[in-house]
Design an enzyme around this catalytic site. Structure first.
Site, PDB file in Angstrom:
ATOM      1  N   CYS A 114       9.984 -10.497   9.816  1.00 62.04           N
ATOM      2  CA  CYS A 114       9.274 -10.809   8.560  1.00 62.04           C
ATOM      3  C   CYS A 114      10.222 -11.328   7.478  1.00 62.04           C
ATOM      4  O   CYS A 114       9.787 -11.978   6.533  1.00 62.04           O
ATOM      5  CB  CYS A 114       8.527  -9.590   8.058  1.00 62.04           C
ATOM      6  SG  CYS A 114       7.252  -9.064   9.210  1.00 62.04           S
ATOM      7  N   HIS A 251       7.031 -11.118   0.464  1.00 58.90           N
ATOM      8  CA  HIS A 251       6.440 -11.068   1.804  1.00 58.90           C
ATOM      9  C   HIS A 251       5.097 -10.366   1.666  1.00 58.90           C
ATOM     10  O   HIS A 251       4.980  -9.334   0.992  1.00 58.90           O
ATOM     11  CB  HIS A 251       7.375 -10.292   2.735  1.00 58.90           C
ATOM     12  CG  HIS A 251       6.761  -9.997   4.064  1.00 58.90           C
ATOM     13  ND1 HIS A 251       6.103 -10.949   4.797  1.00 58.90           N
ATOM     14  CD2 HIS A 251       6.701  -8.847   4.790  1.00 58.90           C
ATOM     15  CE1 HIS A 251       5.659 -10.401   5.920  1.00 58.90           C
ATOM     16  NE2 HIS A 251       6.010  -9.127   5.937  1.00 58.90           N
ATOM     17  N   ASN A 281      -0.725 -10.186   7.207  1.00 63.94           N
ATOM     18  CA  ASN A 281       0.731 -10.285   7.331  1.00 63.94           C
ATOM     19  C   ASN A 281       1.050 -11.366   8.370  1.00 63.94           C
ATOM     20  O   ASN A 281       0.811 -11.173   9.556  1.00 63.94           O
ATOM     21  CB  ASN A 281       1.279  -8.917   7.757  1.00 63.94           C
ATOM     22  CG  ASN A 281       2.792  -8.898   7.881  1.00 63.94           C
ATOM     23  OD1 ASN A 281       3.438  -9.947   7.894  1.00 63.94           O
ATOM     24  ND2 ASN A 281       3.346  -7.713   7.991  1.00 63.94           N
TER      25      ASN A 281
HETATM   26  O1  UT7 Z   1       5.836  -7.004   7.774  1.00 66.22           O
HETATM   27  C1  UT7 Z   1       6.808  -6.106   8.188  1.00 66.22           C
HETATM   28  C2  UT7 Z   1       6.820  -4.933   7.362  1.00 66.22           C
HETATM   29  N1  UT7 Z   1       5.642  -4.147   7.570  1.00 66.22           N
HETATM   30  C3  UT7 Z   1       5.105  -3.524   6.575  1.00 66.22           C
HETATM   31  O2  UT7 Z   1       5.570  -3.683   5.472  1.00 66.22           O
HETATM   32  C4  UT7 Z   1       3.991  -2.579   6.839  1.00 66.22           C
HETATM   33  C5  UT7 Z   1       4.285  -1.311   6.126  1.00 66.22           C
HETATM   34  N2  UT7 Z   1       3.299  -0.265   6.295  1.00 66.22           N
HETATM   35  C6  UT7 Z   1       2.053  -0.335   5.793  1.00 66.22           C
HETATM   36  O3  UT7 Z   1       1.629  -1.347   5.269  1.00 66.22           O
HETATM   37  C7  UT7 Z   1       1.221   0.909   5.851  1.00 66.22           C
HETATM   38  O4  UT7 Z   1       2.032   1.973   6.248  1.00 66.22           O
HETATM   39  C8  UT7 Z   1      -0.003   0.803   6.803  1.00 66.22           C
HETATM   40  C9  UT7 Z   1      -1.047  -0.085   6.177  1.00 66.22           C
HETATM   41  C10 UT7 Z   1       0.428   0.283   8.151  1.00 66.22           C
HETATM   42  C11 UT7 Z   1      -0.628   2.193   6.970  1.00 66.22           C
HETATM   43  O5  UT7 Z   1      -0.950   2.751   5.710  1.00 66.22           O
HETATM   44  P1  UT7 Z   1      -0.510   4.254   5.348  1.00 66.22           P
HETATM   45  O6  UT7 Z   1      -1.070   4.549   4.041  1.00 66.22           O
HETATM   46  O7  UT7 Z   1       0.983   4.301   5.514  1.00 66.22           O
HETATM   47  O8  UT7 Z   1      -1.269   5.076   6.421  1.00 66.22           O
HETATM   48  P2  UT7 Z   1      -0.697   6.048   7.560  1.00 66.22           P
HETATM   49  O9  UT7 Z   1       0.044   5.266   8.591  1.00 66.22           O
HETATM   50  O10 UT7 Z   1       0.024   7.191   6.913  1.00 66.22           O
HETATM   51  O11 UT7 Z   1      -2.040   6.566   8.182  1.00 66.22           O
HETATM   52  C12 UT7 Z   1      -3.011   7.289   7.429  1.00 66.22           C
HETATM   53  C13 UT7 Z   1      -4.224   7.565   8.281  1.00 66.22           C
HETATM   54  C14 UT7 Z   1      -3.892   8.079   9.684  1.00 66.22           C
HETATM   55  O12 UT7 Z   1      -4.845   9.032  10.039  1.00 66.22           O
HETATM   56  P3  UT7 Z   1      -4.479  10.607  10.005  1.00 66.22           P
HETATM   57  O13 UT7 Z   1      -3.311  10.762  10.943  1.00 66.22           O
HETATM   58  O14 UT7 Z   1      -4.153  10.890   8.600  1.00 66.22           O
HETATM   59  O15 UT7 Z   1      -5.743  11.227  10.496  1.00 66.22           O
HETATM   60  C15 UT7 Z   1      -4.051   6.852  10.537  1.00 66.22           C
HETATM   61  O16 UT7 Z   1      -4.371   7.158  11.863  1.00 66.22           O
HETATM   62  O17 UT7 Z   1      -4.951   6.339   8.467  1.00 66.22           O
HETATM   63  C16 UT7 Z   1      -5.204   6.169   9.864  1.00 66.22           C
HETATM   64  N3  UT7 Z   1      -5.294   4.759  10.156  1.00 66.22           N
HETATM   65  C17 UT7 Z   1      -6.449   4.068  10.122  1.00 66.22           C
HETATM   66  N4  UT7 Z   1      -7.708   4.429   9.823  1.00 66.22           N
HETATM   67  C18 UT7 Z   1      -8.648   3.472   9.860  1.00 66.22           C
HETATM   68  C19 UT7 Z   1      -4.304   3.929  10.527  1.00 66.22           C
HETATM   69  N5  UT7 Z   1      -4.780   2.686  10.725  1.00 66.22           N
HETATM   70  C20 UT7 Z   1      -6.115   2.746  10.492  1.00 66.22           C
HETATM   71  C21 UT7 Z   1      -7.148   1.800  10.526  1.00 66.22           C
HETATM   72  N6  UT7 Z   1      -8.388   2.191  10.195  1.00 66.22           N
HETATM   73  N7  UT7 Z   1      -6.934   0.502  10.859  1.00 66.22           N
END
Ligand code: UT7
Length: 324
Positions: A114, A251, A281
């Site tokens: 990225c 980004h 992204n």
């Molecule tokens: O481009 C390269 C760099 N990449 C990035 O910059 C991405 C960086 N990360 C992010 O943008 C975020 O971490 C995400 C958008 C990927 C995830 O958001 P988050 O607020 O960090 O959520 P999390 O990973 O802590 O997950 C929270 C909850 C989890 O459920 P539990 O374990 O709390 O029950 C996940 O399983 O959200 C759940 N979850 C979803 N729920 C519905 C994860 N993906 C989804 C989804 N739909 N698509």
């Protein structure tokens, strides 16, 4: 007099197929509401069957050449930032060169995921400053839809396909931060974090392309700290501060990361180009796409101070400061 790499043209291309969040609701346990509120993404574009990264890159390059009023024979070097090449080799850049009808100069790919476009821009700047090239076509192009695990809701809703291109030309400046062109860059990587964001296949391991794996929350935490830090370092090298910034062009991975970075930099969101809602992204393509869209919207104008910043797999991250 100081040589500067000045932006002469910009362009982008997005595949025709638009995929709204709702389409994922039928495939994985997710919702439009979750995707919007956690990422800011509303839709993304996916390449058609048979449409490759070089196809997207060529279309973006053509748009940038038109914007610059140049023909391809005026270009000395083509650099493509991508992690999703058509083939293991040759490079996408040489395919773009041939696709544009050029047989002169040189072309190669840069792979910093990225952060690839920021690394490619810094490379292009180095080539211009060292006299190796006068005009460089720098492209970010990706087909991340090809490396998705469609059963993994934590990743498959985040990424999209697209390409953006910028043409840089050697021009003399006064050596001050009022010059047009690239003023500074800051590049970083730390390979200890490779397990946070990677693709689980490759030539010398599985012999397959593999699919993307990400510990999103950990990457998020690194991003918020490292992006503001690298932007500040690059601004500092140019003798500038956040107060001088007209546009942050970040980004486009997650609106919450974009907002948190702007806050840390004490730059209002009115001075941030945001396209994540429409593109998702697109990895190395996201910054040139945002530069092109930002210019088309009338946001980025000649003379504006632009800060680009990105982080991705590696981890690799960096920032380029330029006056448009
Ligand atoms: O481009 C390269 C760099 N990449 C990035 O910059 C991405 C960086 N990360 C992010 O943008 C975020 O971490 C995400 C958008 C990927 C995830 O958001 P988050 O607020 O960090 O959520 P999390 O990973 O802590 O997950 C929270 C909850 C989890 O459920 P539990 O374990 O709390 O029950 C996940 O399983 O959200 C759940 N979850 C979803 N729920 C519905 C994860 N993906 C989804 C989804 N739909 N698509």
């Amino acid at each position: 007099m100081t040589m500067r790499a000045v932006v002469r043209g910009v362009g982008h291309y997005l595949p025709e197929r638009v995929v709204p969040n709702a389409e994922f609701e039928a495939k994985v346990d997710t919702s439009d509401e979750w995707i919007r509120s956690r990422t800011g993404i509303e839709r993304r574009h996916f390449a058609a069957e048979g449409q490759t990264t070089s196809d997207l890159a060529i279309r973006a390059a053509q748009a940038a050449l038109t914007d610059a009023g140049m023909t391809v024979d005026q270009i000395d070097a083509i650099i493509v930032a991508t992690s999703t090449p058509d083939f293991t080799f040759p490079s996408v850049a040489t395919m773009v060169q041939a696709g544009l009808g050029s047989t002169s100069g040189f072309a190669f790919d840069v792979q910093a995921v990225c952060a690839g476009f920021v690394f490619a821009l810094a490379n292009a700047n180095g080539m211009i400053l060292s006299g190796q090239a006068n005009r460089v076509l720098v492209i970010g192009a990706e087909t991340f839809s090809r490396i998705m695990d469609w059963n993994d809701r934590t990743t498959c809703v985040l990424f999209g396909d697209g390409a953006g291109a910028l043409i840089l030309e050697a021009q003399e400046g006064n050596g001050t931060s009022a010059d047009r062109g690239i003023l500074s860059s800051d590049l970083n990587s730390d390979g200890r974090h490779r397990d946070l964001l990677y693709v689980d296949g490759g030539v010398s391991t599985t012999g397959t392309a593999g699919v993307l794996k990400m510990q999103g929350n950990s990457v998020f935490k690194h991003a918020v700290v490292k992006l503001a830090e690298t932007a500040h370092k690059a601004l500092d090298k140019a003798g500038l501060t956040s107060q001088d910034v007209d546009w942050i062009v970040p980004h486009q991975a997650n609106l919450r990361i974009i907002t948190a970075t702007a806050e840390r930099m004490q730059v209002s969101m009115d001075h941030v180009v945001v396209t994540v809602q429409d593109h998702g992204n697109t990895s190395a393509a996201s910054i040139p796409l945002a530069l092109s869209v930002g210019k088309a919207r009338g946001q980025i104008k000649q003379g504006d101070l632009v800060v680009t910043e990105a982080i991705g797999g590696g981890l690799a991250w960096g920032s380029v400061v330029l006056r448009w």
